[in-house]
Design a protein around this motif. Structure first.
Motif, PDB file in Angstrom:
ATOM      1  N   LEU A 171      -2.765   4.792 -20.709  1.00 34.98           N
ATOM      2  CA  LEU A 171      -3.251   4.790 -19.358  1.00 34.98           C
ATOM      3  C   LEU A 171      -4.080   6.303 -19.099  1.00 34.98           C
ATOM      4  O   LEU A 171      -4.394   6.328 -17.895  1.00 34.98           O
ATOM      5  CB  LEU A 171      -1.709   4.966 -18.525  1.00 34.98           C
ATOM      6  N   ARG A 172      -3.967   7.070 -19.580  1.00 37.20           N
ATOM      7  CA  ARG A 172      -4.731   8.603 -19.870  1.00 37.20           C
ATOM      8  C   ARG A 172      -5.867   8.124 -19.741  1.00 37.20           C
ATOM      9  O   ARG A 172      -6.597   8.477 -19.031  1.00 37.20           O
ATOM     10  CB  ARG A 172      -4.468   9.812 -20.921  1.00 37.20           C
ATOM     11  N   ARG A 173      -6.040   7.897 -21.095  1.00 35.17           N
ATOM     12  CA  ARG A 173      -7.962   7.032 -21.375  1.00 35.17           C
ATOM     13  C   ARG A 173      -8.016   6.424 -19.773  1.00 35.17           C
ATOM     14  O   ARG A 173      -9.444   6.256 -19.374  1.00 35.17           O
ATOM     15  CB  ARG A 173      -8.270   6.516 -22.248  1.00 35.17           C
ATOM     16  N   ALA A 174      -7.339   5.520 -19.022  1.00 35.41           N
ATOM     17  CA  ALA A 174      -7.694   4.202 -18.672  1.00 35.41           C
ATOM     18  C   ALA A 174      -7.809   4.511 -17.019  1.00 35.41           C
ATOM     19  O   ALA A 174      -8.394   4.738 -16.405  1.00 35.41           O
ATOM     20  CB  ALA A 174      -7.024   3.079 -18.221  1.00 35.41           C
ATOM     21  N   ALA A 175      -7.325   5.922 -16.898  1.00 37.78           N
ATOM     22  CA  ALA A 175      -7.566   6.441 -15.373  1.00 37.78           C
ATOM     23  C   ALA A 175      -8.130   8.188 -15.901  1.00 37.78           C
ATOM     24  O   ALA A 175      -7.921   8.682 -14.569  1.00 37.78           O
ATOM     25  CB  ALA A 175      -6.141   7.089 -15.024  1.00 37.78           C
ATOM     26  N   GLY A 176      -8.645   8.195 -16.632  1.00 38.55           N
ATOM     27  CA  GLY A 176      -9.625   9.465 -16.693  1.00 38.55           C
ATOM     28  C   GLY A 176      -8.140  11.060 -16.445  1.00 38.55           C
ATOM     29  O   GLY A 176      -8.965  11.888 -16.180  1.00 38.55           O
ATOM     30  N   ILE A 177      -7.346  10.779 -16.938  1.00 42.79           N
ATOM     31  CA  ILE A 177      -5.961  12.074 -16.739  1.00 42.79           C
ATOM     32  C   ILE A 177      -5.784  12.662 -17.666  1.00 42.79           C
ATOM     33  O   ILE A 177      -5.843  12.478 -18.741  1.00 42.79           O
ATOM     34  CB  ILE A 177      -5.309  11.193 -15.667  1.00 42.79           C
ATOM     35  N   SER A 178      -5.016  13.578 -17.599  1.00 46.79           N
ATOM     36  CA  SER A 178      -4.038  14.801 -18.819  1.00 46.79           C
ATOM     37  C   SER A 178      -2.860  13.711 -19.146  1.00 46.79           C
ATOM     38  O   SER A 178      -2.004  13.657 -17.780  1.00 46.79           O
ATOM     39  CB  SER A 178      -4.545  16.282 -18.341  1.00 46.79           C
ATOM     40  N   GLY A 179      -2.827  14.367 -19.762  1.00 49.99           N
ATOM     41  CA  GLY A 179      -1.343  14.231 -19.876  1.00 49.99           C
ATOM     42  C   GLY A 179      -0.119  15.003 -19.123  1.00 49.99           C
ATOM     43  O   GLY A 179       0.606  14.474 -18.558  1.00 49.99           O
ATOM     44  N   SER A 180      -0.470  16.433 -19.070  1.00 50.99           N
ATOM     45  CA  SER A 180      -0.225  17.433 -17.369  1.00 50.99           C
ATOM     46  C   SER A 180       0.252  16.678 -16.413  1.00 50.99           C
ATOM     47  O   SER A 180       0.793  16.366 -15.981  1.00 50.99           O
ATOM     48  CB  SER A 180      -0.131  18.288 -17.622  1.00 50.99           C
ATOM     49  N   GLN A 181      -1.054  15.820 -15.663  1.00 59.02           N
ATOM     50  CA  GLN A 181      -1.059  15.229 -14.862  1.00 59.02           C
ATOM     51  C   GLN A 181      -0.973  14.012 -14.739  1.00 59.02           C
ATOM     52  O   GLN A 181       0.515  13.564 -13.711  1.00 59.02           O
ATOM     53  CB  GLN A 181      -2.822  14.793 -14.469  1.00 59.02           C
ATOM     54  N   LEU A 182      -0.586  13.206 -15.921  1.00 57.09           N
ATOM     55  CA  LEU A 182       0.549  11.802 -15.513  1.00 57.09           C
ATOM     56  C   LEU A 182       2.192  13.073 -15.751  1.00 57.09           C
ATOM     57  O   LEU A 182       2.766  11.092 -14.940  1.00 57.09           O
ATOM     58  CB  LEU A 182      -0.041  10.889 -17.510  1.00 57.09           C
ATOM     59  N   ASN A 183       2.405  13.376 -16.315  1.00 53.96           N
ATOM     60  CA  ASN A 183       3.827  13.783 -15.924  1.00 53.96           C
ATOM     61  C   ASN A 183       3.936  14.855 -15.304  1.00 53.96           C
ATOM     62  O   ASN A 183       5.055  14.533 -14.652  1.00 53.96           O
ATOM     63  CB  ASN A 183       3.874  14.824 -17.476  1.00 53.96           C
ATOM     64  N   HIS A 184       3.219  15.152 -14.043  1.00 54.65           N
ATOM     65  CA  HIS A 184       3.580  15.570 -12.642  1.00 54.65           C
ATOM     66  C   HIS A 184       3.388  14.485 -12.056  1.00 54.65           C
ATOM     67  O   HIS A 184       4.863  15.023 -11.466  1.00 54.65           O
ATOM     68  CB  HIS A 184       2.354  16.385 -12.344  1.00 54.65           C
ATOM     69  N   TYR A 185       2.785  13.220 -12.115  1.00 53.93           N
ATOM     70  CA  TYR A 185       3.006  12.225 -10.845  1.00 53.93           C
ATOM     71  C   TYR A 185       4.648  11.751 -10.703  1.00 53.93           C
ATOM     72  O   TYR A 185       5.379  10.899 -10.797  1.00 53.93           O
ATOM     73  CB  TYR A 185       1.580  11.867 -11.005  1.00 53.93           C
ATOM     74  N   PHE A 186       4.393  11.238 -12.871  1.00 58.31           N
ATOM     75  CA  PHE A 186       5.250  10.887 -13.572  1.00 58.31           C
ATOM     76  C   PHE A 186       6.228  11.051 -14.001  1.00 58.31           C
ATOM     77  O   PHE A 186       6.130  10.238 -15.633  1.00 58.31           O
ATOM     78  CB  PHE A 186       4.731   8.895 -13.079  1.00 58.31           C
ATOM     79  N   PRO A 187       7.315  11.652 -14.241  1.00 61.81           N
ATOM     80  CA  PRO A 187       7.285  12.713 -15.323  1.00 61.81           C
ATOM     81  C   PRO A 187       8.560  11.066 -16.762  1.00 61.81           C
ATOM     82  O   PRO A 187       8.748  11.797 -17.511  1.00 61.81           O
ATOM     83  CB  PRO A 187       8.448  13.214 -14.328  1.00 61.81           C
ATOM     84  N   THR A 188       8.845  10.082 -16.016  1.00 53.24           N
ATOM     85  CA  THR A 188       9.387   9.474 -16.478  1.00 53.24           C
ATOM     86  C   THR A 188       8.776   7.915 -17.010  1.00 53.24           C
ATOM     87  O   THR A 188       8.442   7.362 -15.593  1.00 53.24           O
ATOM     88  CB  THR A 188      10.845   9.519 -16.113  1.00 53.24           C
TER      89      THR A 188
END
Length: 213
Positions: free
Chosen positions: A45-62
């Protein structure tokens, strides 16, 4: 759906934050549709959306918060499509046939099945707390057909003997069952047969034009 989104989703986001969250959701929904929930991981998901792990955890922590948001996203897309002008509120047999023909011709029907149904089938037996949201989504979907069938009665196109709620459930069940069998067989015939039989059954309640008020 809206009440759930407000209760569980981010309360305040900037325009940039909303765009980032929407991009994550779009890619998550696509990955889960194509590969399944369990086969979709954070790195993909990080690769597909071009985001960092911290960004993913910020919006969707679980994982649960992400799956819930994907359920809502897919449901909103399905409902918006079925409520579009294309099907004119499902207030005629022609509209029902148009709907059936669209999915019979849809190239992804045999490969991934229904976007919402496939998601539901995979996660409904897990411990993810999304069952209520799934039930709500399918109920709203059924009600799109039910409301159209009620209008058909009001317009004198089907008889008062028809039960719009039961017929709507039949249409949705035929779609979900036909989609699953088509996906397993890699053949559109089961879906085509199921939808044709369901619409034909609705037609048994049709009132001839000459007899309509």
């Amino acid at each position: 759906m809206e009440a759930t989104t407000q209760a569980r989703g981010p309360q305040k986001l900037t325009g940039k934050g909303q765009a980032t969250r929407a991009r994550i959701l779009e890619h998550a929904a696509e990955l889960m549709y194509a590969n399944g929930v369990h086969a979709t991981n954070n790195e993909q998901l990080r690769r597909a959306a071009g985001i960092s792990g911290s960004q993913l955890n910020h919006y969707f922590p679980t994982k649960e918060s992400l799956v819930l948001a994907v359920v809502e996203w897919q449901a909103e897309r399905v409902l918006a499509f079925h409520r579009s002008e294309r099907f004119t509120g499902f207030d005629s047999l022609d509209a029902l046939r148009d709907w059936a023909e669209f999915y019979v011709a849809y190239e992804r029907s045999c490969r991934e099945g229904c976007s919402l149904g496939s998601l539901a089938g995979e996660i409904v037996k897990t411990d993810l707390d999304v069952r209520t949201d799934l039930a709500n989504a399918f109920e709203q979907w059924r009600d799109v057909f039910r409301d159209g069938l009620r209008r058909m009665q009001q317009l004198g196109r089907i008889s008062d003997e028809a039960d719009p709620t039961r017929l709507a459930s039949l249409l949705l069940s035929a779609f979900q069952g036909g989609m699953l069998l088509a996906q397993v067989a890699r053949d559109i015939t089961p879906l085509e047969d199921a939808l044709r039989a369901a619409v034909d059954h609705v037609e048994t309640f049709a009132i001839p034009a000459a007899a309509a008020p």
